[in-house]
Design a protein around this motif. Structure first.
Motif, short mmCIF file in Angstrom:
data_model
loop_
_atom_site.label_atom_id
_atom_site.label_comp_id
_atom_site.label_asym_id
_atom_site.label_seq_id
_atom_site.Cartn_x
_atom_site.Cartn_y
_atom_site.Cartn_z
N GLN A 114 -8.81 10.79 2.48
CA GLN A 114 -7.70 10.65 1.54
C GLN A 114 -6.35 10.62 2.23
OE1 GLN A 114 -7.45 10.08 -1.69
NE2 GLN A 114 -9.65 9.91 -1.97
N TRP A 115 -6.19 11.31 3.36
CA TRP A 115 -4.90 11.39 4.04
C TRP A 115 -4.84 10.53 5.30
CZ3 TRP A 115 -2.30 13.50 0.41
CH2 TRP A 115 -2.88 14.49 -0.40
N GLU A 136 0.84 -1.21 0.00
CA GLU A 136 0.00 0.00 0.00
C GLU A 136 0.87 1.25 0.00
OE1 GLU A 136 -3.67 1.99 2.60
OE2 GLU A 136 -2.84 0.04 3.15
N TYR A 137 1.93 1.24 0.75
CA TYR A 137 2.82 2.40 0.79
C TYR A 137 3.53 2.60 -0.54
CZ TYR A 137 6.29 5.67 2.61
OH TYR A 137 7.07 6.77 2.81
N ALA A 165 1.70 6.91 -7.13
CA ALA A 165 0.61 7.86 -7.41
C ALA A 165 -0.09 7.54 -8.73
CB ALA A 165 1.09 9.30 -7.39
N ASN A 168 -7.30 3.78 -3.91
CA ASN A 168 -7.50 2.86 -2.81
C ASN A 168 -9.00 2.77 -2.55
OD1 ASN A 168 -7.57 1.42 -0.41
ND2 ASN A 168 -5.81 2.48 0.47
N GLN A 170 1.19 4.27 -3.00
CA GLN A 170 1.02 5.68 -2.61
C GLN A 170 2.17 6.53 -3.13
OE1 GLN A 170 0.59 5.71 1.64
NE2 GLN A 170 -1.50 4.92 1.61
N GLN A 171 3.38 5.94 -3.19
CA GLN A 171 4.53 6.67 -3.69
C GLN A 171 4.48 6.82 -5.21
OE1 GLN A 171 6.89 8.06 -1.60
NE2 GLN A 171 5.44 7.39 -0.05
#
Length: 785
Positions: A642-643, A564-565, A571, A580, A568-569
């Motif tokens: 979102q964050w 998941e990380y 994008a 997600n 996120q990087q």
């Protein structure tokens, strides 16, 4: 009278001793030569042993005396005392470096004579052989390194060895350049003039014997404080070349051991162009006749018959014998210097096994030549399987990439040659023009290392990309985590690395690439959907994927903690953004306007329920309550903004043993969005109840229980498990028709009442009789059958 007699006897003894001393002639200076101060009776034997010891170096006593008398003493230049301390104590970290430096100097000397022989064949007549020979004298702790190179004149010995940082190699290259001789193919190594002085790391005294074609043979000797030079009284014994003799310090005696020398030579100099020989011993088996006691022959036997009989009866046996001979240390050739088209697959496999000490063949390899700002040759390998103790990013690439300069091993401890995420790749980098600082251990310009690193990474990723399909899945299972770490750490190669990733998918059981996902996307699909969970089964059963699967959208299942990380990087990929499905902002369908209108109508219809939950029942625990677009079968779900953290990320962060949860308490306590399914019968019933009954405690409890089930269903953790269990119990009471105020009945026990043991025994006996009768009755049908 007795005292007088005693004194007279003493005087007579003293007088006799003086007379004998006068009769004995005094020893001459020649007789005293070599004698010890104690006047030992074995002085002549000591002298003989010393002569033998000196003879090992080719000098007898008279020649040594002549050498001492005729030698010229010189002082070093360039603040020698300070420079020597710097070299001996600071410049080199490992003492074994001295052998690498001296062998490299010998290689330079051989290269020089080879260059000169290209235009003048007579240069090699004095000594046709070109080699390096190393011999250890264990008894006297002396190590000799001899080459048949160009040699040095007396002037060269003074200038090159007597001046610190004066390089004969760089001067030779300059002269060749002035003479318009092409030196682009030069293999000359040492161009800074301090490698020779590394000998003082292990030696108290260094003796250099050298013979040049243009001069007589001379001997240079130094103890690091001053040096002397003289003509060799033995004459020309080398023919041509140089012999460096190291008189080792006590702590360096290990360097006359055969195994130590083999290890150091193999580590640093196994790819030198010229043959390196070591005077080594080995044990062999030989057939030798058996020695037996001679027996007297019979008197009447014929002499010739006896000879024939002895020949027939002669026996032999195998005996182990130690022999000494020159053993070559660098028989293997540097594979990376050859044209890749000329190297077979078997040669790559054999080189990999010898280079890495692995028994298995490599999974992939790449052989290339890089040119540009810095030129170098390289061979890279990917292991077939990851080591058992392999942890991605932990090794820093140490000992996996070996740096050579003109086939001389420099170091394998430069972590800048490969990034951490490619620490599993092994290989060789050999540069012909890499600039070096004072020693070969410290690179002069880190900028060039960055250039090499950049090219190595590109070639490594290209090598991974070329692995065929079936083999690639095996590779990804072994080293896929390393590539994911690369996506996070390496911004410049993020897109290249993203193409190499593989994920589970809702489309089948096999892992797919992002390119394969793009090929199967809906015509107007704008996002790449993914769901992160602890396992594929958990992801499939998640409420967040229900509506997407119902509409036949493909979803990536991320089951590794880092997945998941990673996304996120990234994008976005090829113009498509990642979405997600467990977070706010999900849009499903190509016609956004129609979906928006339908959603607004449902939101208006369920406004009473959402307002009650948001402002009354769940006002302290949720950010807002909205009608969901992602749910199909589940009544509700808890969605992060979102964050915020999804349920999967929240689980991972709570499991961090070294991380204090107080640092991220604001993330753990962040309120979520509570989404309800407007088509679920339970939600419809709650809406009717709210509209009819208003805000009763029963509706409030139902809303809270619904929220807590959504916490578990969405992958989060219920903070107050006791309160959650109590609410479930109350709802079970209602559904079972049990009064909510009903209490648990406890048995009445009188603490003061005495127990009659006889009654207890009678009751036990009665119970046993009843049990026996029941067993008999149960056995009767069996007997009938």
């Amino acid at each position: 009278m007795s005292r007088f007699c005693f004194l007279l006897a003493v005087c007579l003894l003293v007088g006799a001793g003086l007379c004998r001393a006068e009769e004995t002639p005094a020893p001459t200076a020649e007789e005293r030569l070599g004698k010890s101060h104690q006047g030992s009776a074995t002085d002549d034997e000591v002298v003989a042993r010393e002569e033998e010891q000196i003879q090992l170096d080719g000098l007898n006593v008279s020649q040594m005396k002549e050498l001492r008398d005729s030698s010229e003493k010189h002082a070093f230049e360039a603040e020698v005392s300070r420079m020597m301390k710097l070299i001996i104590n600071s410049l080199y970290r490992n003492k074994e470096i001295f052998l690498r430096e001296l062998i490299s100097n010998s290689s330079d000397a051989l290269d020089k004579i080879r260059f000169l022989s290209l235009t003048d064949k007579s240069q090699l007549e004095s000594q046709p052989e070109t080699s390096i020979r190393i011999k250890a004298d264990k008894e006297n702790h002396v190590l000799h390194i001899t080459d048949t190179g160009i040699g040095m004149t007396k002037k060269d010995l003074i200038n090159n060895l007597g001046t610190i940082a004066k390089s004969g190699t760089s001067e030779f290259v300059a002269k060749m350049g002035e003479a318009n001789v092409d030196t682009t193919t030069s293999d000359l190594i040492g161009q800074f003039g301090v490698g020779f002085y590394s000998a003082f790391l292990v030696a108290d005294t260094v003796v250099v014997t050298s013979k040049h074609n243009d001069d007589e043979q001379h001997i240079w000797e130094s103890n690091a404080g001053e040096f002397s030079i003289s003509r060799d009284p033995r004459g020309n014994t080398l023919g041509r070349g140089t012999c460096v003799s190291l008189y080792l310090k006590e702590e360096a005696y290990d360097y006359v051991e055969q195994d130590t020398l083999k290890k150091v030579i193999g580590k640093y100099s196994q790819f030198i162009n010229f043959p390196i020989y070591l005077w080594a011993s080995k044990t062999i088996e030989v057939e030798e006749p058996v020695v037996e006691d001679e027996e007297a022959a019979p008197a009447d036997s014929d002499e010739e018959g006896g000879v024939e009989e002895s020949k027939e009866e002669e026996k032999t046996e195998k005996v182990e014998k130690t022999v000494w001979d020159w053993e070559r240390m660098n028989a293997s050739k540097p594979l990376w210097t050859r044209n890749p088209r000329d190297v077979s697959e078997d040669e790559y496999v054999e080189f990999y096994k010898s280079f890495t000490k692995e028994s298995n063949a490599p999974g992939a390899h790449m052989h290339f030549v890089a040119e540009g700002e810095v030129s170098f040759r390289s061979v890279l390998f990917i292991p077939k399987d990851a080591p058992r103790d392999y942890e991605p990013g932990k090794n820093n690439g140490t000992n996996n990439i070996k740096l050579f300069v003109r086939r001389v091993f420099i170091t394998d401890e430069i972590t800048d040659l490969m990034p951490k995420y490619l620490d599993f790749i092994r290989g060789v980098v050999d540069s012909d023009d890499l600039p070096l600082n004072v020693s070969r251990e410290n690179l002069q310009q880190h900028k060039l290392l960055k250039v090499i690193r950049k090219k190595l990474v590109r070639k490594a990723l290209d090598m991974i990309k070329r692995i065929p399909g079936a083999d690639y899945m095996h590779f990804f299972q072994q080293f896929g985590m390393s590539l994911k770490l690369g996506v996070v750490d390496d911004h410049s190669n993020r897109t290249r690395l993203a193409k190499l990733l593989r994920f589970h998918s809702s489309n089948g059981s096999e892992m797919i690439s992002l390119n394969e996902y793009l090929e199967r996307m809906h015509e107007k699909q704008e996002h790449i959907y993914f769901m992160a969970a602890a396992s594929v089964d958990e992801a499939k059963k998640s409420p967040f994927v229900e509506q997407l699967l119902k509409k036949n959208y493909e979803i990536l299942y991320l089951v590794d903690p880092i997945d998941e990380y990673v996304l996120q990087q990234v994008a976005e990929y090829e113009g498509k953004k990642f979405q997600n499905v467990a977070k706010d902002g999900l849009v499903i369908g190509s016609n956004a306007d129609k979906a928006k209108q339908r959603h607004e109508a449902l939101a208006t219809k369920f406004k009473p329920l959402t307002s009650f939950m948001e402002k009354t029942a769940l006002k302290d625990v949720v950010e807002k309550v909205v009608v969901s677009q992602r749910l199909s079968n589940s009544p509700c779900a808890l969605v992060a903004n979102q964050w915020g953290w999804s349920g999967n990320m929240d689980r991972i962060m709570r499991a961090q043993g070294t991380r204090r949860q107080s640092q991220d308490s604001h993330m753990f306590e962040q309120k979520k969005i509570f989404e309800i399914n407007p088509y679920h019968p339970l939600i419809k019933s709650l809406l009717d109840t709210v509209e009819a009954d208003g805000t009763s405690d029963r509706i409030r409890d139902q809303s809270v229980v619904l929220y807590e089930t959504a916490i578990l269903r969405s992958g989060y953790t219920v903070s107050d498990t006791v309160a959650f269990a109590s609410r479930i119990e109350r709802m079970l009471r209602v559904s079972a028709g049990v009064d909510e105020s009903a209490v648990v009945e406890e048995p009445e026990v009188d603490d003061g009442e005495e127990i009659d043991e006889e009654e207890v025994e009678e009751e036990a006996e009665g119970t046993e009789e009843v049990a026996a009768e029941e067993e008999e009755e149960a056995a009767e049908p069996r007997e009938e059958l």
